[in-house]
Design a protein around this motif. Sequence first.
Motif, PDB file in Angstrom:
ATOM      1  N   ARG A 256       0.817  -1.218   0.000  1.00  0.00           N
ATOM      2  CA  ARG A 256       0.000   0.000   0.000  1.00  0.00           C
ATOM      3  C   ARG A 256       0.851   1.268   0.000  1.00  0.00           C
ATOM      4  NH1 ARG A 256      -1.533   3.687   3.268  1.00  0.00           N
ATOM      5  NH2 ARG A 256      -0.471   2.767   5.050  1.00  0.00           N
ATOM      6  N   GLU A 257       2.024   1.243   0.630  1.00  0.00           N
ATOM      7  CA  GLU A 257       2.813   2.465   0.824  1.00  0.00           C
ATOM      8  C   GLU A 257       3.625   2.883  -0.400  1.00  0.00           C
ATOM      9  OE1 GLU A 257       2.525   0.385   4.882  1.00  0.00           O
ATOM     10  OE2 GLU A 257       2.855  -0.203   2.783  1.00  0.00           O
ATOM     11  N   TYR A 258       3.775   1.990  -1.365  1.00  0.00           N
ATOM     12  CA  TYR A 258       4.650   2.280  -2.510  1.00  0.00           C
ATOM     13  C   TYR A 258       3.939   2.005  -3.827  1.00  0.00           C
ATOM     14  CZ  TYR A 258       9.146   3.267  -0.297  1.00  0.00           C
ATOM     15  OH  TYR A 258      10.168   3.856   0.390  1.00  0.00           O
ATOM     16  N   ARG A 259       4.270   2.835  -4.818  1.00  0.00           N
ATOM     17  CA  ARG A 259       3.778   2.618  -6.179  1.00  0.00           C
ATOM     18  C   ARG A 259       4.951   2.724  -7.155  1.00  0.00           C
ATOM     19  NH1 ARG A 259      -1.548   5.359  -8.883  1.00  0.00           N
ATOM     20  NH2 ARG A 259      -2.231   5.024  -6.732  1.00  0.00           N
ATOM     21  N   PHE A 260       4.964   1.843  -8.129  1.00  0.00           N
ATOM     22  CA  PHE A 260       5.951   1.876  -9.206  1.00  0.00           C
ATOM     23  C   PHE A 260       5.270   2.387 -10.470  1.00  0.00           C
ATOM     24  CE2 PHE A 260       7.995  -0.702  -6.170  1.00  0.00           C
ATOM     25  CZ  PHE A 260       9.354  -0.764  -6.473  1.00  0.00           C
ATOM     26  N   VAL A 261       5.900   3.357 -11.115  1.00  0.00           N
ATOM     27  CA  VAL A 261       5.396   3.933 -12.362  1.00  0.00           C
ATOM     28  C   VAL A 261       6.384   3.584 -13.471  1.00  0.00           C
ATOM     29  CG1 VAL A 261       4.913   6.083 -13.588  1.00  0.00           C
ATOM     30  CG2 VAL A 261       4.133   5.789 -11.216  1.00  0.00           C
ATOM     31  N   ILE A 262       5.927   2.803 -14.446  1.00  0.00           N
ATOM     32  CA  ILE A 262       6.763   2.350 -15.555  1.00  0.00           C
ATOM     33  C   ILE A 262       6.459   3.209 -16.775  1.00  0.00           C
ATOM     34  CG2 ILE A 262       7.464   0.382 -16.953  1.00  0.00           C
ATOM     35  CD1 ILE A 262       7.869  -0.039 -13.919  1.00  0.00           C
TER      36      ILE A 262
ATOM     37  N   LEU B   6       0.826  10.350 -16.470  1.00  0.00           N
ATOM     38  CA  LEU B   6       1.809  10.455 -15.386  1.00  0.00           C
ATOM     39  C   LEU B   6       1.345  11.452 -14.332  1.00  0.00           C
ATOM     40  CD1 LEU B   6       4.621   9.886 -14.147  1.00  0.00           C
ATOM     41  CD2 LEU B   6       5.536  11.686 -15.662  1.00  0.00           C
ATOM     42  N   ASP B   7       0.853  12.599 -14.788  1.00  0.00           N
ATOM     43  CA  ASP B   7       0.354  13.629 -13.867  1.00  0.00           C
ATOM     44  C   ASP B   7      -0.792  13.074 -13.016  1.00  0.00           C
ATOM     45  OD1 ASP B   7       0.221  16.109 -12.680  1.00  0.00           O
ATOM     46  OD2 ASP B   7      -0.874  17.056 -14.324  1.00  0.00           O
ATOM     47  N   ASP B   8      -1.752  12.412 -13.668  1.00  0.00           N
ATOM     48  CA  ASP B   8      -2.898  11.845 -12.949  1.00  0.00           C
ATOM     49  C   ASP B   8      -2.468  10.763 -11.966  1.00  0.00           C
ATOM     50  OD1 ASP B   8      -4.535  13.490 -14.437  1.00  0.00           O
ATOM     51  OD2 ASP B   8      -5.172  11.925 -15.840  1.00  0.00           O
ATOM     52  N   THR B   9      -1.511   9.936 -12.389  1.00  0.00           N
ATOM     53  CA  THR B   9      -1.045   8.836 -11.542  1.00  0.00           C
ATOM     54  C   THR B   9      -0.323   9.363 -10.309  1.00  0.00           C
ATOM     55  OG1 THR B   9      -0.834   7.407 -13.489  1.00  0.00           O
ATOM     56  CG2 THR B   9       0.332   6.717 -11.505  1.00  0.00           C
ATOM     57  N   LEU B  10       0.507  10.390 -10.491  1.00  0.00           N
ATOM     58  CA  LEU B  10       1.228  10.956  -9.347  1.00  0.00           C
ATOM     59  C   LEU B  10       0.275  11.702  -8.413  1.00  0.00           C
ATOM     60  CD1 LEU B  10       4.557  12.205 -10.992  1.00  0.00           C
ATOM     61  CD2 LEU B  10       4.059  10.014  -9.877  1.00  0.00           C
TER      62      LEU B  10
ATOM     63  N   CYS C   8      -3.175   8.980  -2.099  1.00  0.00           N
ATOM     64  CA  CYS C   8      -3.106   7.707  -1.370  1.00  0.00           C
ATOM     65  C   CYS C   8      -1.935   7.653  -0.390  1.00  0.00           C
ATOM     66  CB  CYS C   8      -2.998   6.543  -2.349  1.00  0.00           C
ATOM     67  SG  CYS C   8      -4.436   6.319  -3.419  1.00  0.00           S
ATOM     68  N   ASN C   9      -1.196   8.771  -0.301  1.00  0.00           N
ATOM     69  CA  ASN C   9      -0.037   8.860   0.598  1.00  0.00           C
ATOM     70  C   ASN C   9       1.004   7.786   0.280  1.00  0.00           C
ATOM     71  OD1 ASN C   9       1.373  10.161   2.658  1.00  0.00           O
ATOM     72  ND2 ASN C   9       0.611   8.768   4.230  1.00  0.00           N
ATOM     73  N   GLN C  10       1.248   7.589  -1.026  1.00  0.00           N
ATOM     74  CA  GLN C  10       2.226   6.600  -1.474  1.00  0.00           C
ATOM     75  C   GLN C  10       3.534   7.273  -1.894  1.00  0.00           C
ATOM     76  OE1 GLN C  10      -0.318   4.915  -4.579  1.00  0.00           O
ATOM     77  NE2 GLN C  10      -0.184   2.921  -3.548  1.00  0.00           N
ATOM     78  N   LYS C  11       4.625   6.577  -1.664  1.00  0.00           N
ATOM     79  CA  LYS C  11       5.911   6.958  -2.244  1.00  0.00           C
ATOM     80  C   LYS C  11       6.011   6.291  -3.611  1.00  0.00           C
ATOM     81  CE  LYS C  11       8.259   7.410   2.229  1.00  0.00           C
ATOM     82  NZ  LYS C  11       7.142   6.969   3.101  1.00  0.00           N
TER      83      LYS C  11
END
Length: 319
Positions: A137-143, A205-209, A215-218
Amino acid sequence: MGYPNGLVAQAKQPLFTFGVITDVQYADIPDGRSFLGVPRYYRNSILVLQNAIQNWNNHQNISFSLNLGDIVDGFCPKDQSLNAVKKVVNEFNNFNGPVYHMIGNHCLYNLPRSALLPLLNIHGDDARAYYDFSPIREYRFVILDAYDVSAIGWPIDHPNTVKALNLLNTKNPNEDKNSPNGLSNLERRFLKFNGGVGNEQLKWLDDTLQDATNCNQKVIVCCHIPLDPGATSKESLLWNYDEVMDVIHRYDCVKVCLGGHDHKGGHSVDSRGVHHRVLEAALECPPGTDAFGYIDVFEDRLSLIGSDRMASTEMVFNR
């Protein structure tokens, strides 16, 4: 090959751990050299990948692995391209967990997107190769898809190809569009083996970030082509790295950007405190050496533990 004991042992256990490798560039051809004269070991690179998979499986706590692009080489004979890609993908599939791929220029020299993406288990709409995932939950990866706007990989009459060729013709007067001759400073990135991120992907990318912030994700951003001049050669930068970084810098959630493409590797921290780590290439490992690693993820840092030719790196968040 084992890992060096170069990093200070941390008392806290990582939240999770993932494997990293880039630029395998396998081909069943004799060894060669890059355009800069650096030796390349086309057949040995798959042995480096096999060593990586074995190490990750032995580690047991590695949740997934990341391939940062270029799994086969552009010199691979085209009648062997499909089998070569399948061979390397099958090696990745020996890992005991999910593998997340991204595309590179050498992948696209071998196969068009329509054939390549299903083999890499990338199922974006309209042959797009950008996506995101959250291992916890705390982390998201953007490819990111570094060849969204590109002169390779799309049909010759595709709008993204036309846009890319127009850009190259404007920015690079050389007949050979892979030559930086006469180009100065950061303009040297406008080469055919690079690419760019299109407007639709920038909006995504803008929407995802924004969503990750809500969501308080790094966030860890991954892109085959590097995004910061401090971490790479000028010839290996994304065409519109500045536009991508403008989006990234609107948010405090992005902590690290990982890349490949520039085989010697690099590390920088940009003006906003974001770490940029470009990983060393498996392709340039002489027999008996390796370049892969795993990354321990903590609340306040990433710790890359590299094998052999991949440098271990501590990436402590500044904010």
